[in-house]
Design a protein around this motif. Structure first.
Motif, mmCIF file in Angstrom:
data_model
loop_
_atom_site.group_PDB
_atom_site.id
_atom_site.type_symbol
_atom_site.label_atom_id
_atom_site.label_comp_id
_atom_site.label_asym_id
_atom_site.label_seq_id
_atom_site.Cartn_x
_atom_site.Cartn_y
_atom_site.Cartn_z
ATOM 1 N N GLY A 80 63.387 65.787 10.569
ATOM 2 C CA GLY A 80 64.109 65.322 11.514
ATOM 3 C C GLY A 80 63.790 64.028 12.030
ATOM 4 O O GLY A 80 64.511 62.940 12.052
ATOM 5 N N ILE A 81 62.471 63.659 11.956
ATOM 6 C CA ILE A 81 62.089 62.328 12.176
ATOM 7 C C ILE A 81 62.583 61.381 11.267
ATOM 8 O O ILE A 81 63.032 60.219 11.423
ATOM 9 N N GLU A 82 62.251 61.826 9.866
ATOM 10 C CA GLU A 82 62.709 61.057 8.866
ATOM 11 C C GLU A 82 64.029 60.722 8.771
ATOM 12 O O GLU A 82 64.798 59.727 8.605
ATOM 13 N N ALA A 83 64.915 61.822 9.150
ATOM 14 C CA ALA A 83 66.798 61.686 9.241
ATOM 15 C C ALA A 83 66.929 60.472 10.216
ATOM 16 O O ALA A 83 67.627 59.312 9.979
ATOM 17 N N ALA A 84 66.337 60.493 11.436
ATOM 18 C CA ALA A 84 66.255 59.510 12.650
ATOM 19 C C ALA A 84 65.957 58.250 12.058
ATOM 20 O O ALA A 84 66.416 57.084 12.507
ATOM 21 N N ALA A 85 64.872 57.930 11.589
ATOM 22 C CA ALA A 85 64.277 56.940 11.232
ATOM 23 C C ALA A 85 65.055 56.213 10.050
ATOM 24 O O ALA A 85 65.156 54.869 9.977
ATOM 25 N N ARG A 86 65.897 56.733 9.196
ATOM 26 C CA ARG A 86 66.445 56.263 8.151
ATOM 27 C C ARG A 86 67.938 55.686 8.816
ATOM 28 O O ARG A 86 68.508 54.968 8.323
ATOM 29 N N THR A 87 68.370 56.093 9.989
ATOM 30 C CA THR A 87 69.729 55.990 10.273
ATOM 31 C C THR A 87 69.733 55.044 11.512
ATOM 32 O O THR A 87 70.655 54.325 11.766
ATOM 33 N N MET A 88 68.541 55.067 12.452
ATOM 34 C CA MET A 88 68.368 54.149 13.419
ATOM 35 C C MET A 88 68.270 52.608 13.275
ATOM 36 O O MET A 88 68.036 52.565 12.020
ATOM 37 N N GLY A 89 68.572 51.738 14.110
ATOM 38 C CA GLY A 89 68.333 50.213 13.866
ATOM 39 C C GLY A 89 66.740 50.025 13.852
ATOM 40 O O GLY A 89 66.079 50.793 14.088
ATOM 41 N N ASP A 90 66.758 48.656 13.486
ATOM 42 C CA ASP A 90 65.297 48.219 13.861
ATOM 43 C C ASP A 90 64.624 47.930 15.168
ATOM 44 O O ASP A 90 65.603 47.697 15.982
ATOM 45 N N SER A 91 63.552 48.243 15.228
ATOM 46 C CA SER A 91 63.113 48.142 16.737
ATOM 47 C C SER A 91 61.580 47.708 16.844
ATOM 48 O O SER A 91 60.915 47.984 15.539
ATOM 49 N N GLU A 92 60.708 47.334 17.728
ATOM 50 C CA GLU A 92 59.417 47.250 17.395
ATOM 51 C C GLU A 92 58.648 48.818 17.706
ATOM 52 O O GLU A 92 57.611 48.665 16.746
ATOM 53 N N VAL A 93 59.241 49.408 18.555
ATOM 54 C CA VAL A 93 58.403 50.528 18.757
ATOM 55 C C VAL A 93 59.353 51.788 18.963
ATOM 56 O O VAL A 93 60.385 51.875 19.380
ATOM 57 N N THR A 94 58.599 52.944 18.192
ATOM 58 C CA THR A 94 59.568 53.984 18.280
ATOM 59 C C THR A 94 59.042 55.258 19.024
ATOM 60 O O THR A 94 57.713 55.651 18.610
ATOM 61 N N VAL A 95 59.595 55.821 19.851
ATOM 62 C CA VAL A 95 58.928 57.178 20.626
ATOM 63 C C VAL A 95 59.652 58.486 19.906
ATOM 64 O O VAL A 95 60.749 58.302 19.862
ATOM 65 N N ILE A 96 58.876 59.288 19.672
ATOM 66 C CA ILE A 96 59.147 60.858 19.142
ATOM 67 C C ILE A 96 58.783 61.807 20.441
ATOM 68 O O ILE A 96 57.906 61.853 20.850
ATOM 69 N N LEU A 97 59.912 62.479 20.538
ATOM 70 C CA LEU A 97 59.727 63.445 21.586
ATOM 71 C C LEU A 97 60.441 64.741 21.095
ATOM 72 O O LEU A 97 61.491 64.762 20.762
ATOM 73 N N ALA A 98 59.365 65.997 21.370
ATOM 74 C CA ALA A 98 60.015 67.234 21.144
ATOM 75 C C ALA A 98 61.116 67.532 22.248
ATOM 76 O O ALA A 98 61.060 67.243 23.362
#
Length: 304
Positions: A80-98
């Motif tokens: 799921g993290i990989e799918a979101a990282a592949r689709t989302m735009g560029d940013s400085e920081v990414t927060v991952i939350l269950a």
């Protein structure tokens, strides 16, 4: 500073009877709505992605986030993290939350973001036992994507692989704040904590709680509770008085009893402690905290 937040919502919830955990209700809101609300409080400008189903969000909430599914479906949070990282735009920081962690606070999310930004490392909450919570973490987005590329195959693999061999910036957190739930029993315990948090949050003066702490590390005492204490003092015998620190001790004790597996009533236990405390002449009187501990010891003593 641009922020992306991904909320992981793609599990099967097997131990929860197959019921979608982020979609269950807690205190009038679904779990995922609570989490999204916390994210909006912490970083209103963040781009938010749900990795998994958006079931549990209102139509308006669902329209405000991006949605992506791991491939294949139900292939784990790392996928799921990989799918979101592949689709989302560029940013400085990414927060991952269950998607099953409804008690996370906005200030903790902001602390994770700040720690990751300042260190250039992944930042994760660490409790008083030194345990890291991998599914409540902030990452430099470029580093997160590099780690995913290094791992390669993500389906049905552990999230801790992301952290393997990396230094982590730890952010102290109360373990009760980053608690999740997998079983109906764990859900009931979380529901009690949500009820208590919502009750305290609705009290007048709750927003000024930090200014009313009796001592470092003590429970914050809402102004309404202190006003009730002062009013009650007019009916008590002369010389009987509770300091702010003693009020904080009673609140901590009631919370401890309520959130434990004990069948004790917090109100009854606190009442008995008060009687024990006031029945002894002041010169030989134990502290309120000692009286509370003594009552718990007596009432939890094995019978027979």
């Amino acid at each position: 500073m641009s922020i992306t937040v991904m909320i992981l919502s793609g599990g099967r919830s097997r131990r929860f009877g197959g019921v979608h955990k982020p979609g269950v209700r807690l205190g009038g809101q679904t779990v995922i709505s609570r989490i999204l609300g916390t994210v909006r409080q912490a970083v209103p400008e963040a781009e938010v992605w749900v990795a998994g189903t958006t079931v549990g969000l209102t139509d308006a909430e669902a329209d405000s986030v991006g949605s992506v599914r791991e491939e294949p479906e139900f292939s784990g949070p790392l996928a799921g993290i990989e799918a979101a990282a592949r689709t989302m735009g560029d940013s400085e920081v990414t927060v991952i939350l269950a998607g099953d962690m409804p008690l996370v606070r906005p200030d903790h999310l902001r602390a994770l973001i700040a720690a990751s930004r300042e260190s250039g490392l992944p930042a994760a909450g660490v409790d008083d036992r030194g345990k890291l919570q991998f599914l409540c973490a902030a990452w430099p987005t470029a580093l997160l994507r590099r780690r995913l590329a290094d791992i390669g195959q993500t389906q049905d693999r552990a999230v801790k692989l992301l952290f393997s061999g990396l230094e982590v910036a730890p952010v102290d957190v109360d373990p009760a704040e980053i608690v999740d739930f997998d079983t109906p029993e764990e859900y009931e315990r979380v529901a009690v904590r949500v009820e208590a948090a919502d009750t305290i949050g609705s009290l007048p003066g709750a927003s000024d709680v930090e200014a009313t702490k009796a001592s470092p590390g003590a429970r914050a005492v809402p102004e309404q509770v202190l006003r009730m204490r002062d009013l009650a003092a007019t009916e008590l015998p002369e010389g009987v008085w509770m300091t702010d620190a003693e009020v904080a001790a009673v609140l901590d004790f009631a919370s401890h009893i309520k959130h434990s597996d004990s069948s004790l009533s917090p109100v009854l236990a606190a009442f008995l402690a008060g009687r024990l405390h006031s029945a002894v002449p002041r010169e030989g009187r134990a502290s309120v905290a000692e009286a509370l501990a003594r009552v718990e010891q007596i009432l939890t003593r094995p019978r027979g």
